[in-house]
Design an enzyme around this catalytic site. Sequence first.
Site, mmCIF file in Angstrom:
data_model
loop_
_atom_site.group_PDB
_atom_site.id
_atom_site.type_symbol
_atom_site.label_atom_id
_atom_site.label_comp_id
_atom_site.label_asym_id
_atom_site.label_seq_id
_atom_site.Cartn_x
_atom_site.Cartn_y
_atom_site.Cartn_z
ATOM 1 N N CYS A 1 35.981 41.020 63.250
ATOM 2 C CA CYS A 1 36.641 39.884 63.876
ATOM 3 C C CYS A 1 38.030 39.658 63.279
ATOM 4 C CB CYS A 1 35.812 38.616 63.673
ATOM 5 S SG CYS A 1 34.070 38.806 64.068
ATOM 6 N N ILE B 1 41.132 64.035 66.478
ATOM 7 C CA ILE B 1 42.565 64.130 66.758
ATOM 8 C C ILE B 1 42.998 65.576 66.595
ATOM 9 C CG2 ILE B 1 44.877 63.505 65.937
ATOM 10 C CD1 ILE B 1 43.680 60.831 65.009
ATOM 11 N N ASP C 1 24.694 39.106 61.344
ATOM 12 C CA ASP C 1 24.753 39.410 59.916
ATOM 13 C C ASP C 1 25.506 38.336 59.145
ATOM 14 O OD1 ASP C 1 26.967 40.432 61.444
ATOM 15 O OD2 ASP C 1 27.695 41.408 59.650
#
Length: 639
Positions: free
Chosen positions: A2, A296, A103
Amino acid sequence: MCGITGFWNPSRTNERELRFALDQMLDVLDHRGPDERGSRLYVDQGLALGHTRLSIIGLDHGHQPIEAGQGDYAVTVNGELYGYKRVRTKLACESLACDGKSDSAITLPLYRKHGLSFVDKLRGEFAIVLYDHREQRLVLIRDRFGIKPLYFAVNDSGIVWGSEVKSILKHPDIQPKLCPKAAVHQMMQVMVPGSTAFEGVQALKPGHMLVVQMRDGRLETNMTRWWDLEFPTSHDPNPDPDEYVQGVKERLIDAVATRLEADVPVGCYLSGGIDSCSILGLATTLQQSPVKAFTIAFDSDEYDESNIAKLMAERTGAEQELLLLTEKELYGPAFERATWHAERTFYNTLAVAKWHMSRRVRACNYKAVVTGEGSDELFGGYPFFKRDWLGREGEGGIFAGAILAEEDLQHPAWQDLCGFTPSWIQPWMMTLERVKPLLSSDIQDLLQEYDPVAEVAAAIDPDQVRQRHRLDISQYTWAKTQLEGQILTWGGDRMDMANSMEARPAFLDHHVAEYAVTIPPEVRIRDGIEKWVLREAMVQVLPRELYEREKFAFMAPPAHTDPVKRNAIQEMIDHWLTDDRVKSVDILDASRLRGFIDQAWQETDGTVARRNDIVMNHALQLHMLHGQYVEGLPLPVVD
């Protein structure tokens, strides 16, 4: 995973003003949490907590801020806390309920039971801001290695914090301004731990907590370290290598298994290195279904290792997503956006490549990947670690001028601290000497009294390097500076979360790390083979070609390697490094910079050319940062 932000300004108690300020700070963190937004205001205290959510665990039960005791406690969490189900069950047996099944919900019950020492009970990567209204106490906490970012600014008005500096700069009490000292550090690539590119804004150091206490109407702050990567003062003189091989294997299996738990699919980043291949191999065995691997590829054989990654993907049956990047993707608008997200300069366009990769991950409907960062730090994987212990042998190639100095340098501050000058900082000392003639008069005057190399040394705890083995010292000092300052920021969280994607570095599980520091140096690096103990632990997982392969530099091809890339960076130079802009920013001297760039394109020595590319990247980005954050220029759109 977040974004968190907020402030505590006791003199500001107007609800509308609090809401307006917090909303602006949350707006610039939307990329970190596009799924949900939450806030909690303590209007009478002038305190605001904000949160933007990327839902990965407890999809329907993870709203934040989380509260308890009818608002007596509130917390915002960024990151992942592993083993939370077991913790939650144990708390329930003790009649300590968690608010929700995410969590993050375990934080407040643990705090109410253990006080500030609750942080010792946490496993994972996290940044936490917790408010205890009863005690009038605010606590900012960062995980052991600094995998998750957390910044703050303290002034006469109070404290402002955020997962990214950009949210702090949106607060009305904070004036965006580049720090001249930090500009020098960025030009030489090595930041002072705890610093940022902006004046007045600090990074909470890994393994630290900042306690803000209200006393007699004033806020008092106290910084404490709650964890460190602590090498022993002596190692087993007669080690049994097989014991350590088994110990690494067991702990790494557990760390990977733990990081595969989520309520959304979890993939793996896959380069051609031992670290990510080990992660994919273990994840494949642990998962019931094939693992999605993201790789990549570069358009330069000297820098591309996707052929090894492809071999590993085929061996494990992984579904591989291959992203080929050329100058079109590495420069231009994507370079500018990566700079905005990084909030500091980076020496190589690998950061831009990582930005593109996280975008591809999200386009494939994945929100989380397990990664291999931290392995080199724990098991002695970088060539400068070997040099510090075993001396020069078999070096050169694309390492030279980028992460290895071609000369042996010393600095008195580092000699006093370590007994030697670590090889990892020597190329950046050489970069600094190359940069000094290009600096403006004001910055050159500053350097008459300010020694940036010594300032980095001064930030290292001498008690953690005294009486340690040379390899331990080298690994520790790197971990305290470059691991957090570049690998986990512009090489990790900042580019991943730019596209709302969470990375989980299994090697940096603290159970793995605390065991790794006990491994004797001659087991970490054995017969000149770096990461020997890891290779042996993963011998049944790795392809033979990779098991026998030396460390490969995971970098993007610099501009000097290709005339097309040179033209691409020159276009940015022509736009961002005009004489008027350079004079306005006043970090570099416009005429000397122009002469340097003209000369750089004529350079034929590969080592010097790599260093010139580094200087050009840093110079460009300092002026981009000024334009983006100080001038408020709009960001370009990337196709």
